[in-house]
Design a protein around this motif. Structure first.
Motif, PDB file in Angstrom:
ATOM      1  N   ARG A  50     -54.659   0.444 -95.621  1.00  0.00           N
ATOM      2  CA  ARG A  50     -55.605  -0.024 -96.637  1.00  0.00           C
ATOM      3  C   ARG A  50     -55.578   0.907 -97.838  1.00  0.00           C
ATOM      4  O   ARG A  50     -55.296   2.095 -97.708  1.00  0.00           O
ATOM      5  CB  ARG A  50     -57.015  -0.080 -96.058  1.00  0.00           C
ATOM      6  N   VAL A  84     -57.010  -8.798 -97.047  1.00  0.00           N
ATOM      7  CA  VAL A  84     -57.530  -8.997 -95.700  1.00  0.00           C
ATOM      8  C   VAL A  84     -58.935  -9.572 -95.812  1.00  0.00           C
ATOM      9  O   VAL A  84     -59.794  -9.008 -96.493  1.00  0.00           O
ATOM     10  CB  VAL A  84     -57.549  -7.665 -94.916  1.00  0.00           C
ATOM     11  N   ASP A  85     -59.145 -10.690 -95.137  1.00  0.00           N
ATOM     12  CA  ASP A  85     -60.427 -11.386 -95.206  1.00  0.00           C
ATOM     13  C   ASP A  85     -61.434 -10.728 -94.256  1.00  0.00           C
ATOM     14  O   ASP A  85     -61.642 -11.174 -93.129  1.00  0.00           O
ATOM     15  CB  ASP A  85     -60.234 -12.855 -94.856  1.00  0.00           C
ATOM     16  N   THR A  86     -62.001  -9.641 -94.718  1.00  0.00           N
ATOM     17  CA  THR A  86     -63.026  -8.921 -93.963  1.00  0.00           C
ATOM     18  C   THR A  86     -64.252  -8.818 -94.858  1.00  0.00           C
ATOM     19  O   THR A  86     -64.217  -9.188 -96.017  1.00  0.00           O
ATOM     20  CB  THR A  86     -62.548  -7.495 -93.596  1.00  0.00           C
ATOM     21  N   ALA A  87     -65.329  -8.346 -94.303  1.00  0.00           N
ATOM     22  CA  ALA A  87     -66.528  -8.132 -95.123  1.00  0.00           C
ATOM     23  C   ALA A  87     -66.749  -6.635 -95.230  1.00  0.00           C
ATOM     24  O   ALA A  87     -67.057  -5.995 -94.238  1.00  0.00           O
ATOM     25  CB  ALA A  87     -67.736  -8.808 -94.490  1.00  0.00           C
ATOM     26  N   VAL A  89     -64.061  -7.592 -98.474  1.00  0.00           N
ATOM     27  CA  VAL A  89     -62.632  -7.878 -98.547  1.00  0.00           C
ATOM     28  C   VAL A  89     -61.885  -6.572 -98.813  1.00  0.00           C
ATOM     29  O   VAL A  89     -62.343  -5.727 -99.585  1.00  0.00           O
ATOM     30  CB  VAL A  89     -62.345  -8.903 -99.675  1.00  0.00           C
ATOM     31  N   SER A  90     -60.749  -6.391 -98.151  1.00  0.00           N
ATOM     32  CA  SER A  90     -59.947  -5.190 -98.381  1.00  0.00           C
ATOM     33  C   SER A  90     -58.493  -5.596 -98.626  1.00  0.00           C
ATOM     34  O   SER A  90     -58.114  -6.743 -98.415  1.00  0.00           O
ATOM     35  CB  SER A  90     -60.051  -4.224 -97.200  1.00  0.00           C
ATOM     36  N   GLU A  92     -54.432  -4.405 -97.903  1.00  0.00           N
ATOM     37  CA  GLU A  92     -53.510  -3.566 -97.138  1.00  0.00           C
ATOM     38  C   GLU A  92     -52.129  -3.636 -97.761  1.00  0.00           C
ATOM     39  O   GLU A  92     -51.735  -4.656 -98.325  1.00  0.00           O
ATOM     40  CB  GLU A  92     -53.390  -4.060 -95.696  1.00  0.00           C
TER      41      GLU A  92
END
Length: 122
Positions: A50, A84-87, A89-90, A92
């Motif tokens: 990341r 990357v679909d995270t909460a 968003v990040s 990599e």
């Protein structure tokens, strides 16, 4: 056409003809020669990283510089950027096949640098 170097009657060296295309060393340096480029590739060798983690790994480089280098590497096909679909968003980054091939060159550079006299590095 390869450039030839000749000496004149006074012992001065000069090229008789110039190459129409950059030589392979120039091309390689254009790909890998930017500040922090080698460090970024080296830190990506073990898998996706990341952006913020990469930033911490290369603490001496500003986030702006890392961003510029990553964009360059992505444009040259050495790095892949993935959102990357995270909460929250990040993003990599990982190496392409071509980027992974550059690790061989960087490992040789590492070995050479380790063998240098520390005072010569200055």
């Amino acid at each position: 056409m390869k450039a030839r170097v000749i000496e004149d009657e006074l012992g001065r060296r000069r090229a008789t003809s110039a190459c129409s295309q950059p030589c392979p060393i120039e091309n390689g340096m254009r790909m890998l020669g930017g500040k922090w480029t080698g460090s970024i590739l080296w830190h990506l060798q073990f898998g996706p990283v990341r952006f913020n983690d990469l930033s911490r790994m290369i603490a001496a480089a500003s986030k702006k510089m890392i961003t510029e280098r990553l964009r360059h590497l992505e444009a040259k096909g050495l790095v892949i950027r993935e959102v990357v679909d995270t909460a929250p968003v990040s993003v990599e980054y990982s190496l392409t096949k071509q980027g992974r091939a550059a690790l061989t060159v960087l490992d040789e550079l590492r070995k050479w640098a380790e063998a240098l006299d520390p005072e010569a590095v200055g």
